[in-house]
Design a protein around this motif. Structure first.
Motif, PDB file in Angstrom:
ATOM      1  N   ILE A 206      13.957  -1.784   1.104  1.00 47.11           N
ATOM      2  CA  ILE A 206      14.184  -3.103   0.512  1.00 47.11           C
ATOM      3  C   ILE A 206      15.434  -3.067  -0.348  1.00 47.11           C
ATOM      4  N   ILE A 207      16.338  -3.988  -0.068  1.00 43.87           N
ATOM      5  CA  ILE A 207      17.580  -4.112  -0.820  1.00 43.87           C
ATOM      6  C   ILE A 207      17.523  -5.388  -1.642  1.00 43.87           C
ATOM      7  N   PHE A 208      17.627  -5.249  -2.955  1.00 42.68           N
ATOM      8  CA  PHE A 208      17.628  -6.403  -3.847  1.00 42.68           C
ATOM      9  C   PHE A 208      19.061  -6.706  -4.268  1.00 42.68           C
ATOM     10  N   ASP A 209      19.546  -7.867  -3.872  1.00 38.67           N
ATOM     11  CA  ASP A 209      20.875  -8.305  -4.295  1.00 38.67           C
ATOM     12  C   ASP A 209      20.733  -8.939  -5.673  1.00 38.67           C
ATOM     13  N   LEU A 210      21.199  -8.236  -6.703  1.00 42.85           N
ATOM     14  CA  LEU A 210      21.026  -8.676  -8.086  1.00 42.85           C
ATOM     15  C   LEU A 210      22.307  -9.303  -8.630  1.00 42.85           C
ATOM     16  N   PRO A 211      22.214 -10.036  -9.737  1.00 42.35           N
ATOM     17  CA  PRO A 211      23.405 -10.609 -10.357  1.00 42.35           C
ATOM     18  C   PRO A 211      24.290  -9.520 -10.962  1.00 42.35           C
ATOM     19  N   PRO A 212      25.551  -9.845 -11.266  1.00 38.99           N
ATOM     20  CA  PRO A 212      26.414  -8.895 -11.969  1.00 38.99           C
ATOM     21  C   PRO A 212      25.838  -8.550 -13.341  1.00 38.99           C
ATOM     22  N   LEU A 213      26.078  -7.338 -13.781  1.00 42.78           N
ATOM     23  CA  LEU A 213      25.506  -6.867 -15.041  1.00 42.78           C
ATOM     24  C   LEU A 213      26.006  -7.662 -16.242  1.00 42.78           C
ATOM     25  N   MET A 214      27.258  -8.089 -16.218  1.00 44.75           N
ATOM     26  CA  MET A 214      27.832  -8.763 -17.371  1.00 44.75           C
ATOM     27  C   MET A 214      27.711 -10.283 -17.298  1.00 44.75           C
ATOM     28  N   ALA A 215      26.956 -10.768 -16.322  1.00 40.38           N
ATOM     29  CA  ALA A 215      26.741 -12.202 -16.198  1.00 40.38           C
ATOM     30  C   ALA A 215      25.468 -12.646 -16.914  1.00 40.38           C
ATOM     31  N   GLY A 216      24.774 -11.724 -17.533  1.00 42.11           N
ATOM     32  CA  GLY A 216      23.509 -12.019 -18.203  1.00 42.11           C
ATOM     33  C   GLY A 216      22.646 -10.775 -18.212  1.00 42.11           C
ATOM     34  N   ASP A 217      21.380 -10.954 -18.565  1.00 46.05           N
ATOM     35  CA  ASP A 217      20.487  -9.792 -18.640  1.00 46.05           C
ATOM     36  C   ASP A 217      19.531  -9.699 -17.460  1.00 46.05           C
ATOM     37  N   ASP A 218      19.770 -10.497 -16.411  1.00 42.57           N
ATOM     38  CA  ASP A 218      18.867 -10.513 -15.254  1.00 42.57           C
ATOM     39  C   ASP A 218      18.724  -9.137 -14.608  1.00 42.57           C
ATOM     40  N   ALA A 219      19.866  -8.509 -14.281  1.00 46.84           N
ATOM     41  CA  ALA A 219      19.825  -7.245 -13.551  1.00 46.84           C
ATOM     42  C   ALA A 219      19.126  -6.151 -14.352  1.00 46.84           C
ATOM     43  N   ILE A 220      19.479  -6.026 -15.614  1.00 44.69           N
ATOM     44  CA  ILE A 220      18.866  -4.999 -16.459  1.00 44.69           C
ATOM     45  C   ILE A 220      17.380  -5.275 -16.651  1.00 44.69           C
ATOM     46  N   ALA A 221      17.012  -6.544 -16.770  1.00 50.07           N
ATOM     47  CA  ALA A 221      15.599  -6.892 -16.940  1.00 50.07           C
ATOM     48  C   ALA A 221      14.778  -6.498 -15.714  1.00 50.07           C
ATOM     49  N   PHE A 222      15.382  -6.621 -14.523  1.00 53.52           N
ATOM     50  CA  PHE A 222      14.661  -6.337 -13.289  1.00 53.52           C
ATOM     51  C   PHE A 222      14.695  -4.859 -12.910  1.00 53.52           C
ATOM     52  N   MET A 223      15.680  -4.120 -13.385  1.00 54.94           N
ATOM     53  CA  MET A 223      15.936  -2.757 -12.923  1.00 54.94           C
ATOM     54  C   MET A 223      14.726  -1.822 -12.955  1.00 54.94           C
ATOM     55  N   PRO A 224      13.820  -1.897 -13.941  1.00 57.17           N
ATOM     56  CA  PRO A 224      12.667  -0.987 -13.922  1.00 57.17           C
ATOM     57  C   PRO A 224      11.760  -1.133 -12.706  1.00 57.17           C
ATOM     58  N   GLN A 225      11.897  -2.221 -11.943  1.00 58.58           N
ATOM     59  CA  GLN A 225      11.031  -2.443 -10.795  1.00 58.58           C
ATOM     60  C   GLN A 225      11.556  -1.810  -9.507  1.00 58.58           C
ATOM     61  N   VAL A 226      12.762  -1.226  -9.549  1.00 57.98           N
ATOM     62  CA  VAL A 226      13.327  -0.630  -8.336  1.00 57.98           C
ATOM     63  C   VAL A 226      13.504   0.872  -8.518  1.00 57.98           C
ATOM     64  N   ASP A 227      13.615   1.573  -7.394  1.00 65.42           N
ATOM     65  CA  ASP A 227      13.724   3.023  -7.427  1.00 65.42           C
ATOM     66  C   ASP A 227      15.127   3.498  -7.798  1.00 65.42           C
ATOM     67  N   CYS A 228      16.152   2.786  -7.318  1.00 67.31           N
ATOM     68  CA  CYS A 228      17.519   3.250  -7.532  1.00 67.31           C
ATOM     69  C   CYS A 228      18.487   2.082  -7.434  1.00 67.31           C
TER      70      CYS A 228
END
Length: 272
Positions: A206-228
């Motif tokens: 599964i590949i999750f296309d996430l927002p850019p890191l500096m566009a908000g806190d979305d990616a960092i907030a979601f990161m614990p749910q993925v393996d890498c």
């Protein structure tokens, strides 16, 4: 271009025919047993859509065509990524970038197609860039339903998944930006969805296309749910200070590597 059409035509021939409008009641995508390499899959309930090859080419989606020189770099990236993931028993990977316009969505889709076409895996791309979803647009999908219908209107996930007329590849698109996106990505409903997608099929990446890191806190907030995670940076665009900040933000994640995109060197557009 002609090779792309031939590849899609071959994919159609491998997929069993079914009556127009039929909706079998069994599996959503594929059997649970271990798949064999290059084994065709019948998508019984997942919507199958035809792709416009000119649209794909215009959006730099190239890995339909194994003979396209630009697809080679994605195949190399695929091999390296899968080797590391299999070594650790990982099934989920996030793809992000320090800033917008680095090409993370293009990389996500090409990597997924490379995984799907030449391995015993299936690939699923989930558009979790909730503020600016791009997967549907880049693939030319005309589907009306998307992730927002699952999150806000209780539409079943099987009614949103799309097979883009390519074996072993499924997309979970989103068409409408979602407010409170960081809160949504950490919600119980999203956590349950990620768990279900990960556990349903043994051979799925599964590949999750996430927002850019500096566009908000979305990616960092979601990161614990993925393996890498893979970090995509753009040649002559991404600044060293932005890469340094992105790596700092990802220090608690399993960073597989940094992919250099938009290089001017021919056949070396992507590096791992």
């Amino acid at each position: 271009m002609e090779r792309i059409k031939q590849a899609i035509s071959k994919a159609k021939q491998e997929r069993p025919n079914k009556p127009e409008g039929s909706r079998p009641r069994k599996n959503i995508e594929a059997p649970r047993r271990k798949l064999q390499e290059n084994e065709p899959i019948a998508y019984d309930q997942t919507q199958v859509v035809e792709l416009d090859t000119k649209h794909l080419e215009a959006h730099r989606i190239v890995t339909f065509d194994s003979e396209d020189p630009d697809s080679i770099s994605f195949d190399v990236l695929r091999t390296q990524v899968l080797s590391k993931m299999e070594e650790n028993g990982w099934k989920t990977i996030a793809i992000t970038s320090p800033t917008p316009e680095c090409g993370k969505t293009v990389l996500s889709l090409n990597l997924a197609m490379s995984i799907a076409k030449q391995t015993d895996k299936t690939a699923l791309v989930v558009d979790f860039d909730l503020k600016k979803p791009k997967v549907a647009d880049y693939m030319g999908l005309k589907t009306q339903k998307g992730l927002v219908d699952y999150l806000e209107h209780d539409t079943e996930i099987k009614d949103i998944l799309v097979n883009p007329s390519f074996p072993r590849l499924v997309l979970l698109p989103n068409r409408v930006p979602i407010r409170n996106s960081a809160e949504t990505l950490t919600s119980r409903k999203v956590k349950n969805l990620v768990s279900d997608l990960r556990d349903r099929y043994q051979e799925r990446i599964i590949i999750f296309d996430l927002p850019p890191l500096m566009a908000g806190d979305d990616a960092i907030a979601f990161m614990p749910q993925v393996d890498c995670v893979l970090l995509v940076v753009a040649s002559n665009q991404t600044k060293p200070v932005e890469i340094k900040e992105a790596r700092r933000q990802l220090q608690s994640a399993n960073l597989l590597g940094v992919v250099l995109n938009k290089s001017a060197e021919k056949q070396k557009r992507y590096y791992y």
